[in-house]
Design an enzyme around this catalytic site. Structure first.
Site, PDB file in Angstrom:
ATOM      1  N   LYS A 105       0.771  -1.019  -0.019  1.00 43.37           N
ATOM      2  CA  LYS A 105       0.036   0.127   0.240  1.00 43.37           C
ATOM      3  C   LYS A 105       0.989   1.152   0.020  1.00 43.37           C
ATOM      4  CE  LYS A 105      -4.335   1.034   0.167  1.00 43.37           C
ATOM      5  NZ  LYS A 105      -5.813   0.303  -0.152  1.00 43.37           N
ATOM      6  N   ASP A 145      -6.970   4.659  -4.282  1.00 40.67           N
ATOM      7  CA  ASP A 145      -7.590   4.391  -3.273  1.00 40.67           C
ATOM      8  C   ASP A 145      -8.333   5.773  -2.734  1.00 40.67           C
ATOM      9  OD1 ASP A 145      -7.718   2.302  -0.652  1.00 40.67           O
ATOM     10  OD2 ASP A 145      -7.133   4.244   0.427  1.00 40.67           O
ATOM     11  N   GLY A 216     -19.902   7.298   3.494  1.00 43.07           N
ATOM     12  CA  GLY A 216     -18.719   7.633   2.649  1.00 43.07           C
ATOM     13  C   GLY A 216     -19.469   7.268   1.097  1.00 43.07           C
ATOM     14  N   TYR A 217     -19.312   8.634   0.406  1.00 40.92           N
ATOM     15  CA  TYR A 217     -20.254   8.706  -0.914  1.00 40.92           C
ATOM     16  C   TYR A 217     -19.051   9.033  -1.882  1.00 40.92           C
ATOM     17  CZ  TYR A 217     -24.610   8.123  -3.349  1.00 40.92           C
ATOM     18  OH  TYR A 217     -25.770   7.947  -4.101  1.00 40.92           O
TER      19      TYR A 217
END
Ligand code: NAD
Length: 413
Positions: A105, A145, A216-217
């Protein structure tokens, strides 16, 4: 309230599984540490002529099962602990769905909303210049991400290809379709989450019209709202970083998205009541979908959660203490490493298509994704029954068995 270190939470989750499954102690020891942590600094000439230096990270956790794989996050609160945790979770995520990749990551501590388009491009290219010898299709493959986009992937790929003077589209995934992206990648995290939710609904005997709240949108949350609505679910509450809205009669996800594009937030959506990000978590409904950041479901609010199940599209939204409480209350938690694995699975498909330079239709992508998500869900569900544990621990057992086999086959030290 002390800040929970997400990496420590990850280790606690593994330890629970390791004990139940009797994980080889040498493998367990190896999995306590990332193979490599890279810290970088990226100087950017800002539009006003000044120079600003940004901190970045890439953690390569484990590559026993294949090249490291994992996204890059641009967020002001990103730090090495968070990136380490996310790389740890990627290791188990790839293993739980059985794709031949390890875990990595990356992140940059930055508020991208405060940068201009040119500053953002310089930052993305600068990140890749520092890491051009550490990543690559056979080494480590980044992806999007939080607050990173296909455009950012395109700049990073272009920088890498210029440095190495060759085409290498498989060095990064989540690219625009015009330069080697995969059909379906844009919504694949949510699509995988939907396949898993449909299996869960069979187990819990949820009826058509089951209600859903989504925190979270962005990429994960908005697509989840849209696809679940098409499948007959009723999305009654959604939120983003600025707050949320609820309407028990149901919200129209497409209209919400338009409203967010126009106003910058889902808040103040006509006909709905404004709520906070804390209130969305305690909204009474059938399924809660955290799809923003980690550590939002904690021992403080777990007791107030009133749902049948939680489907974790975000990585690490639930702390280990909260997990215990939810398990005691009989709330099923479909863990992040399973629920949001659709994204990395289609990233893997993208890489496969890049490697033979031959591309699949959207239908083919979905036909390959669905059986992976369904069979992974069912093997985790069966493991949960066999060990009498929660679903997260079961997912770690399935994943750790595969990592154990690979590590032992290679030789452990
Ligand atoms: P994104 O940048 O597209 O969207 C993030 C959303 O979270 C935005 O709506 C933002 O407003 C909201 N948000 C930010 N801070 C918040 C806060 N404090 N409270 C409530 N909402 C907040 O990011 P994404 O790609 O949708 O990622 C969301 C989560 O899903 C992350 O945990 C990420 O790691 C995980 N995930 C994403 C993918 C993927 O392919 N994009 C894959 C697997 C997991």
């Amino acid at each position: 309230m002390a800040k929970v270190n997400p990496f420590k939470s990850g280790l606690q989750q593994l330890n629970k599984a390791a004990e139940l499954m009797e994980l080889d102690p040498a493998v367990h020891e190896r999995l306590q540490f990332p193979k490599r942590e890279i810290h970088i600094s990226i100087p950017v000439r800002m539009d006003d002529g000044s120079v600003k230096v940004f901190e970045g990270y890439r953690v390569q956790y484990d590559d026993s099962r294949g090249p490291y794989k994992g996204g890059i996050r641009f967020h002001p609160a990103t730090d090495i602990h968070e990136v380490k945790a996310l790389s740890f979770w990627m290791t188990f995520k790839c293993a739980v769905v059985g794709i031949p990749l390890g875990g990595g990551k990356g992140g940059i501590k930055v508020d991208p909303k405060k940068l201009s388009e040119t500053e953002l491009e310089k930052l993305a290219r600068g990140f890749m210049r520092r890491l051009a010898n550490d990543v690559g299709p056979e080494k480590d493959i980044p992806a999007p991400d939080v607050y990173t986009t296909p455009q950012i992937m395109a700049w990073m790929m272009d920088e890498y290809e210029q440095i190495h003077a060759k085409h290498a589209p498989g060095m990064i995934t989540g690219k625009p379709l015009s330069i080697g992206g995969s059909e379906g990648r844009g919504y694949s995290t949510a699509q995988g989450g939907v396949y898993v939710t449909l299996e869960l609904a069979k187990q819990l005997k949820l009826k058509k019209g089951a209600t859903v709240a989504i925190q979270g949108y962005g990429n994960a949350g908005a697509y989840m709202a849209k696809i679940l609505t098409k499948k007959g679910y009723k999305v009654i509450a959604v939120s983003d970083s600025r707050g949320g809205v609820v309407n028990e009669k149901g919200l129209d996800p497409v209209e919400i998205e338009k409203h967010k594009q126009e106003t910058g937030s889902v808040s103040d959506f006509p006909g709905a009541k404004n709520i906070t990000n804390e209130q969305i978590l305690t909204t009474k409904c059938d399924i809660l979908v955290p799809a923003a950041l980690e550590n939002v479901i904690t021992k403080e609010n777990a007791g107030k959660i009133k749902v049948r199940a939680i489907v974790e599209l975000a990585n690490g939204p639930t702390t280990p203490e909260a997990d215990e409480k939810l398990f005691r209350k009989g709330i099923v938690v479909v863990p992040d490493i399973l629920a949001n694995a659709g994204g990395v699975t289609v990233s893997y498909f993208e890489q496969v298509q890049n490697s033979y330079n031959y591309y699949w239709t959207e239908k083919e992508v979905l036909q390959k994704l669905e059986p992976i998500m369904v069979s992974s869900f069912n093997s985790v569900w069966d493991t949960m029954d066999r060990y009498g544990c929660d679903m997260r621990t079961a997912a770690y057992i399935v994943a750790a068995k595969r990592i154990e086999e690979a590590m032992l086959a290679r030789g452990i030290a």
